[in-house]
Design a protein around this motif. Structure first.
Motif, PDB file in Angstrom:
ATOM      1  N   ALA A  43       0.835  -1.208   0.000  1.00  0.00           N
ATOM      2  CA  ALA A  43       0.000   0.000   0.000  1.00  0.00           C
ATOM      3  C   ALA A  43       0.866   1.252   0.000  1.00  0.00           C
ATOM      4  CB  ALA A  43      -0.942  -0.002   1.205  1.00  0.00           C
ATOM      5  N   GLY A  44       1.947   1.243   0.780  1.00  0.00           N
ATOM      6  CA  GLY A  44       2.853   2.383   0.793  1.00  0.00           C
ATOM      7  C   GLY A  44       3.544   2.593  -0.539  1.00  0.00           C
ATOM      8  N   ASP A  45       3.946   1.506  -1.181  1.00  0.00           N
ATOM      9  CA  ASP A  45       4.580   1.606  -2.501  1.00  0.00           C
ATOM     10  C   ASP A  45       3.613   2.180  -3.532  1.00  0.00           C
ATOM     11  OD1 ASP A  45       6.917   0.527  -1.470  1.00  0.00           O
ATOM     12  OD2 ASP A  45       6.526  -1.490  -2.232  1.00  0.00           O
ATOM     13  N   VAL A  46       2.379   1.717  -3.508  1.00  0.00           N
ATOM     14  CA  VAL A  46       1.380   2.217  -4.461  1.00  0.00           C
ATOM     15  C   VAL A  46       1.079   3.688  -4.181  1.00  0.00           C
ATOM     16  CG1 VAL A  46      -1.003   1.973  -5.265  1.00  0.00           C
ATOM     17  CG2 VAL A  46       0.424  -0.055  -4.952  1.00  0.00           C
ATOM     18  N   ALA A  47       1.000   4.069  -2.915  1.00  0.00           N
ATOM     19  CA  ALA A  47       0.735   5.469  -2.564  1.00  0.00           C
ATOM     20  C   ALA A  47       1.830   6.394  -3.089  1.00  0.00           C
ATOM     21  CB  ALA A  47       0.588   5.615  -1.048  1.00  0.00           C
ATOM     22  N   ARG A  48       3.069   5.913  -3.157  1.00  0.00           N
ATOM     23  CA  ARG A  48       4.144   6.733  -3.720  1.00  0.00           C
ATOM     24  C   ARG A  48       3.954   6.954  -5.226  1.00  0.00           C
ATOM     25  NH1 ARG A  48       6.564   4.540   0.575  1.00  0.00           N
ATOM     26  NH2 ARG A  48       7.228   2.551  -0.247  1.00  0.00           N
ATOM     27  N   HIS A  49       3.368   5.997  -5.917  1.00  0.00           N
ATOM     28  CA  HIS A  49       3.104   6.155  -7.352  1.00  0.00           C
ATOM     29  C   HIS A  49       1.779   6.870  -7.622  1.00  0.00           C
ATOM     30  CE1 HIS A  49       6.297   3.156  -7.951  1.00  0.00           C
ATOM     31  NE2 HIS A  49       6.404   3.717  -9.126  1.00  0.00           N
TER      32      HIS A  49
END
Length: 148
Positions: A43-49
């Motif tokens: 979820a954190g990785d997707v939020a960065r994108h």
């Protein structure tokens, strides 16, 4: 012997990230804890994108993403966010900031949901949730924001 190990590793990975069954010999609680931790990291990785999508969902972002991503293998952070945004759009649950971000992405790139996105060569106009974006000569502009 190495084939057995590789098969067991593949089963464990499937249980952790793709909703596969728990392989024999593993304790359910630690595997479940690791699976939830991997979903939070994802979820954190997707939020960065997809920062506007995440911001638009606010405190509901982690729960929305993990519910959607649970039992789905990743296609990478960019594509996971794109697929989630489209799913929310289809359910009329996409927040205005997410609609604007999706409109801009879809004007800039072609993504069919199966292959990685690729830049559009021809001009494009996209509408998502009231937001309107246009791409001409490689430049993308948000012409109209989504209604708030």
């Amino acid at each position: 012997m190495s084939g057995d190990l590789a098969a067991r590793q593949a089963e464990l990975v499937a249980a952790l990230v793709a909703g596969g069954p728990l392989p024999s010999g593993f304790a359910p609680a630690p595997v479940e804890a690791a699976r939830r931790a991997l979903l939070r990291k994802r979820a954190g990785d997707v939020a960065r994108h997809w920062p506007l999508l995440a911001a638009g969902l606010g405190t509901g972002w982690p729960a929305t993403f993990t519910t959607w991503a649970d039992r789905r293998p990743t296609n990478g952070s960019l594509r996971d966010g794109w697929d989630l945004a489209r799913d929310l759009r289809d359910r009329d649950a996409l927040p205005p900031l997410g609609a604007e971000e999706l409109a801009v992405r879809e004007a800039a790139s072609h993504y069919d949901g199966r292959r990685p996105p690729r830049p559009r060569r021809l001009p494009a106009l996209t509408r998502v949730g009231g937001a309107v974006a246009v791409q001409v000569a490689g430049r993308v502009r948000l012409l109209r924001p989504a209604p708030r």
